[in-house]
Design a protein around this motif. Structure first.
Motif, PDB file in Angstrom:
ATOM      1  N   ASN A  24       0.660  -1.224  -0.139  1.00 35.52           N
ATOM      2  CA  ASN A  24      -0.169  -0.169  -0.012  1.00 35.52           C
ATOM      3  C   ASN A  24       0.821   1.303  -0.247  1.00 35.52           C
ATOM      4  OD1 ASN A  24      -2.201  -1.429  -0.029  1.00 35.52           O
ATOM      5  ND2 ASN A  24      -2.149  -1.653   2.242  1.00 35.52           N
ATOM      6  N   ASP A  25       1.908   1.114   0.878  1.00 38.63           N
ATOM      7  CA  ASP A  25       2.737   2.325   0.827  1.00 38.63           C
ATOM      8  C   ASP A  25       4.033   2.103   1.288  1.00 38.63           C
ATOM      9  OD1 ASP A  25       3.066   2.304   3.617  1.00 38.63           O
ATOM     10  OD2 ASP A  25       0.858   3.097   3.698  1.00 38.63           O
ATOM     11  N   ASP A  26       5.279   3.044   1.186  1.00 36.52           N
ATOM     12  CA  ASP A  26       6.535   2.862   1.466  1.00 36.52           C
ATOM     13  C   ASP A  26       6.805   2.842   3.029  1.00 36.52           C
ATOM     14  OD1 ASP A  26       7.014   1.781  -1.112  1.00 36.52           O
ATOM     15  OD2 ASP A  26       7.471   3.743  -1.745  1.00 36.52           O
ATOM     16  N   ARG A  27       5.674   3.312   3.521  1.00 34.09           N
ATOM     17  CA  ARG A  27       6.043   3.509   5.324  1.00 34.09           C
ATOM     18  C   ARG A  27       6.569   2.491   6.030  1.00 34.09           C
ATOM     19  NH1 ARG A  27       0.552   6.191   7.179  1.00 34.09           N
ATOM     20  NH2 ARG A  27      -0.205   4.658   6.120  1.00 34.09           N
ATOM     21  N   CYS A  28       7.417   2.655   7.101  1.00 34.96           N
ATOM     22  CA  CYS A  28       7.712   1.712   8.077  1.00 34.96           C
ATOM     23  C   CYS A  28       6.889   1.878   9.408  1.00 34.96           C
ATOM     24  CB  CYS A  28       9.272   1.936   8.406  1.00 34.96           C
ATOM     25  SG  CYS A  28      10.177   1.145   7.086  1.00 34.96           S
ATOM     26  N   ASN A 239      14.537  15.448  11.118  1.00 37.93           N
ATOM     27  CA  ASN A 239      14.228  15.480   9.790  1.00 37.93           C
ATOM     28  C   ASN A 239      13.663  13.964   9.383  1.00 37.93           C
ATOM     29  OD1 ASN A 239      14.109  15.292   6.736  1.00 37.93           O
ATOM     30  ND2 ASN A 239      16.484  15.425   6.667  1.00 37.93           N
ATOM     31  N   ASP A 240      12.637  13.933   8.888  1.00 36.46           N
ATOM     32  CA  ASP A 240      11.891  12.642   8.755  1.00 36.46           C
ATOM     33  C   ASP A 240      12.271  12.021   7.462  1.00 36.46           C
ATOM     34  OD1 ASP A 240      10.514  13.964   6.737  1.00 36.46           O
ATOM     35  OD2 ASP A 240       8.662  14.405   7.268  1.00 36.46           O
ATOM     36  N   LEU A 241      13.328  12.301   6.951  1.00 35.89           N
ATOM     37  CA  LEU A 241      13.966  11.422   5.903  1.00 35.89           C
ATOM     38  C   LEU A 241      15.207  10.587   6.492  1.00 35.89           C
ATOM     39  CD1 LEU A 241      14.315  13.953   2.839  1.00 35.89           C
ATOM     40  CD2 LEU A 241      12.769  12.223   3.405  1.00 35.89           C
ATOM     41  N   MET A 242      15.088   9.360   6.263  1.00 31.28           N
ATOM     42  CA  MET A 242      16.322   8.645   6.654  1.00 31.28           C
ATOM     43  C   MET A 242      17.149   8.146   5.503  1.00 31.28           C
ATOM     44  SD  MET A 242      16.232   4.954   8.667  1.00 31.28           S
ATOM     45  CE  MET A 242      15.575   5.822  10.180  1.00 31.28           C
ATOM     46  N   TYR A 243      18.489   8.254   5.891  1.00 29.18           N
ATOM     47  CA  TYR A 243      19.414   8.311   4.439  1.00 29.18           C
ATOM     48  C   TYR A 243      20.048   6.791   4.626  1.00 29.18           C
ATOM     49  CZ  TYR A 243      19.023  13.139   4.136  1.00 29.18           C
ATOM     50  OH  TYR A 243      18.519  14.409   3.847  1.00 29.18           O
ATOM     51  N   LYS A 244      20.218   6.072   3.468  1.00 30.13           N
ATOM     52  CA  LYS A 244      20.896   4.853   3.595  1.00 30.13           C
ATOM     53  C   LYS A 244      22.232   4.934   2.167  1.00 30.13           C
ATOM     54  CE  LYS A 244      20.507  -0.219   2.412  1.00 30.13           C
ATOM     55  NZ  LYS A 244      19.388  -1.423   2.321  1.00 30.13           N
ATOM     56  N   LEU A 253      20.396   6.604  -0.718  1.00 26.33           N
ATOM     57  CA  LEU A 253      18.906   6.502  -0.888  1.00 26.33           C
ATOM     58  C   LEU A 253      18.319   7.203   0.097  1.00 26.33           C
ATOM     59  CD1 LEU A 253      18.684   2.477  -1.834  1.00 26.33           C
ATOM     60  CD2 LEU A 253      18.586   4.703  -3.469  1.00 26.33           C
ATOM     61  N   ARG A 254      17.185   7.951   0.028  1.00 28.09           N
ATOM     62  CA  ARG A 254      16.603   8.839   0.877  1.00 28.09           C
ATOM     63  C   ARG A 254      14.950   8.427   1.070  1.00 28.09           C
ATOM     64  NH1 ARG A 254      20.094  11.793  -1.560  1.00 28.09           N
ATOM     65  NH2 ARG A 254      21.372  13.163  -0.440  1.00 28.09           N
ATOM     66  N   LYS A 255      14.850   7.977   2.175  1.00 28.99           N
ATOM     67  CA  LYS A 255      13.325   7.210   2.466  1.00 28.99           C
ATOM     68  C   LYS A 255      12.377   8.131   3.533  1.00 28.99           C
ATOM     69  CE  LYS A 255      11.090   2.847   2.868  1.00 28.99           C
ATOM     70  NZ  LYS A 255      10.695   2.686   1.322  1.00 28.99           N
ATOM     71  N   LYS A 256      11.265   8.497   3.279  1.00 27.79           N
ATOM     72  CA  LYS A 256      10.641   9.226   4.303  1.00 27.79           C
ATOM     73  C   LYS A 256      10.157   8.176   5.510  1.00 27.79           C
ATOM     74  CE  LYS A 256       7.411  13.044   4.408  1.00 27.79           C
ATOM     75  NZ  LYS A 256       8.431  14.032   4.214  1.00 27.79           N
ATOM     76  N   VAL A 257      10.428   8.701   6.674  1.00 27.41           N
ATOM     77  CA  VAL A 257       9.787   7.921   7.766  1.00 27.41           C
ATOM     78  C   VAL A 257       9.191   8.502   8.879  1.00 27.41           C
ATOM     79  CG1 VAL A 257      11.716   6.021   7.448  1.00 27.41           C
ATOM     80  CG2 VAL A 257      12.199   7.905   8.772  1.00 27.41           C
ATOM     81  N   LYS A 258       8.082   9.343   8.268  1.00 32.27           N
ATOM     82  CA  LYS A 258       7.614  10.159   9.055  1.00 32.27           C
ATOM     83  C   LYS A 258       6.732   9.305  10.320  1.00 32.27           C
ATOM     84  CE  LYS A 258       4.184  14.087   9.323  1.00 32.27           C
ATOM     85  NZ  LYS A 258       5.077  14.956  10.098  1.00 32.27           N
ATOM     86  N   SER A 259       6.896   9.677  11.526  1.00 32.05           N
ATOM     87  CA  SER A 259       6.053   9.203  12.679  1.00 32.05           C
ATOM     88  C   SER A 259       4.837   9.420  12.819  1.00 32.05           C
ATOM     89  CB  SER A 259       6.614   9.464  14.034  1.00 32.05           C
ATOM     90  OG  SER A 259       6.153   9.191  15.088  1.00 32.05           O
ATOM     91  N   SER A 287      11.784  14.038  18.296  1.00 30.74           N
ATOM     92  CA  SER A 287      12.910  13.839  17.546  1.00 30.74           C
ATOM     93  C   SER A 287      13.270  12.352  17.124  1.00 30.74           C
ATOM     94  CB  SER A 287      14.249  14.360  17.932  1.00 30.74           C
ATOM     95  OG  SER A 287      14.527  13.514  18.965  1.00 30.74           O
ATOM     96  N   TYR A 288      13.970  12.391  15.925  1.00 31.57           N
ATOM     97  CA  TYR A 288      14.112  10.908  15.317  1.00 31.57           C
ATOM     98  C   TYR A 288      15.656  10.496  15.654  1.00 31.57           C
ATOM     99  CZ  TYR A 288       9.985  11.559  12.456  1.00 31.57           C
ATOM    100  OH  TYR A 288       8.742  12.081  11.900  1.00 31.57           O
ATOM    101  N   LYS A 289      15.745   9.253  15.997  1.00 32.86           N
ATOM    102  CA  LYS A 289      17.209   8.774  16.191  1.00 32.86           C
ATOM    103  C   LYS A 289      17.169   7.314  15.889  1.00 32.86           C
ATOM    104  CE  LYS A 289      18.320  11.984  19.867  1.00 32.86           C
ATOM    105  NZ  LYS A 289      18.563  12.288  21.330  1.00 32.86           N
ATOM    106  N   VAL A 290      18.183   6.986  15.411  1.00 30.84           N
ATOM    107  CA  VAL A 290      18.319   5.352  15.185  1.00 30.84           C
ATOM    108  C   VAL A 290      19.505   4.842  16.056  1.00 30.84           C
ATOM    109  CG1 VAL A 290      19.903   5.762  13.532  1.00 30.84           C
ATOM    110  CG2 VAL A 290      19.014   3.682  13.500  1.00 30.84           C
ATOM    111  N   SER A 291      19.291   3.645  16.902  1.00 28.28           N
ATOM    112  CA  SER A 291      20.085   3.439  17.960  1.00 28.28           C
ATOM    113  C   SER A 291      21.419   2.502  17.212  1.00 28.28           C
ATOM    114  CB  SER A 291      19.555   2.575  18.840  1.00 28.28           C
ATOM    115  OG  SER A 291      18.773   3.359  19.781  1.00 28.28           O
ATOM    116  N   PHE A 292      20.914   1.455  16.550  1.00 27.32           N
ATOM    117  CA  PHE A 292      21.780   0.709  15.797  1.00 27.32           C
ATOM    118  C   PHE A 292      21.051  -0.170  14.784  1.00 27.32           C
ATOM    119  CE2 PHE A 292      21.101  -1.823  19.816  1.00 27.32           C
ATOM    120  CZ  PHE A 292      20.603  -2.998  19.341  1.00 27.32           C
TER     121      PHE A 292
END
Length: 294
Positions: A24-28, A239-244, A253-259, A287-292
């Motif tokens: 349906n969409d690309d959200r996580c 920023n609600d974009l995550m960068y890979k 690659l940039r992916k939107k991961v808006k909460s 805020s957005y944070k990725v741990s590991f």
């Protein structure tokens, strides 16, 4: 033993992000997880310094962190929660490394340690001995600046082959153009001891005028970074974009991961007066944070 690290549960919840409803969409989405891991801390140990990390040695996974005294690294079995190693390093003398800023455990005979305000990365073993000093004061194609490891704030030191990857903050040597020209990290070649900036820059979340404004906006370019073995994952605080990014950062690659829970995530600009009010506003700000990542 001191109280266990109950807040580790938060980290493992973040790992549950998956691409549900991908058709349906690309959200996580974050999936709740009721698992708990407890890691007892020895009585003579200071609390973890800022970050914990997960490393793989052979076929086993370990959790590791530096104590807030910044002279010791503690390594736990990730499954059993038992303390496997406590590695103590000297702060002064011929075999000293200074205070631990960031580290990467390749194996127990190759532990790479970056220290703030020094243009050197130490290669050490788990007995606390310094095996090699990798100096990186010879830069390649960089605006002259003393490169300081900010890995404890922005992410971990990562080793790939003979290259060391260090995240860095905005490069003040660029003056009023530091937002536009600064890059998110440097790569140290351990064979010729040269340094190159990565091609990926910072998103324009703040302006030069925000730096040092006392509003908290200076953290508007802060990010968390992790490495999954092939790619680097960046999550900027506001920023609600995550960068890979590929290992050399030539492909991003940039992916939107808006909460779904934070409708508006904007750069923190403190409006309150007084220390307690400041802490409250900071704690309540989204805020957005990725741990590991794995």
């Amino acid at each position: 033993m001191l109280p266990i690290l109950l807040w580790l549960t938060i980290t493992f919840s973040l790992l549950s992000c998956s691409s549900e409803n991908a058709k349906n969409d690309d959200r996580c989405f974050l999936r709740p997880d009721d698992r708990y891991l407890s890691f007892p801390i020895p009585d003579d140990t200071s609390i973890p310094f800022r970050k914990i990390c997960v490393c793989t040695i052979g076929e086993k996974e370990y959790l590791a962190f530096a104590g807030s005294d910044r002279k010791s690294i503690y390594v736990y079995d990730l499954i059993t929660g038992t303390l496997v190693k406590r590695i103590d390093y000297q702060l002064e003398g011929d075999g000293a490394i200074g205070k631990i800023g960031a580290f990467f455990i390749q194996d127990f005979n190759n532990i790479f340690i970056a220290t703030p305000f020094q243009t050197v990365v130490y290669r050490a073993d788990s007995a606390g001995h310094v095996l090699q000093r990798i100096h990186y004061d010879h830069t390649t194609g960089l605006n002259p600046v003393e490169l300081e490891s900010m890995a404890t704030t922005m992410g971990d030191l990562v080793v790939t082959g003979h290259q060391l990857h260090l995240p860095v903050e905005l490069n003040g040597a660029y003056g009023t153009e530091l937002i536009e020209k600064s890059k998110v990290g440097i790569v140290i070649d351990t064979l010729n001891h040269t340094v190159k900036e990565l091609p990926l820059g910072f998103p324009p979340l703040i302006t030069y005028g925000d730096i040092g404004s006392g509003t908290g906006a200076g953290s508007g370019c802060f990010y968390n970074r992790c490495f999954d073995g092939e790619s680097f994952i960046y999550s900027f605080y506001y920023n609600d974009l995550m960068y890979k990014a590929s290992a050399n950062h030539q492909t991003v690659l940039r992916k939107k991961v808006k909460s779904r829970y934070a409708t508006d995530v904007d750069v923190l600009r403190i409006k309150a007066s007084g220390f307690q009010a400041y802490l409250k506003e900071e704690a309540e700000h989204s805020s957005y944070k990725v741990s590991f990542c794995k």
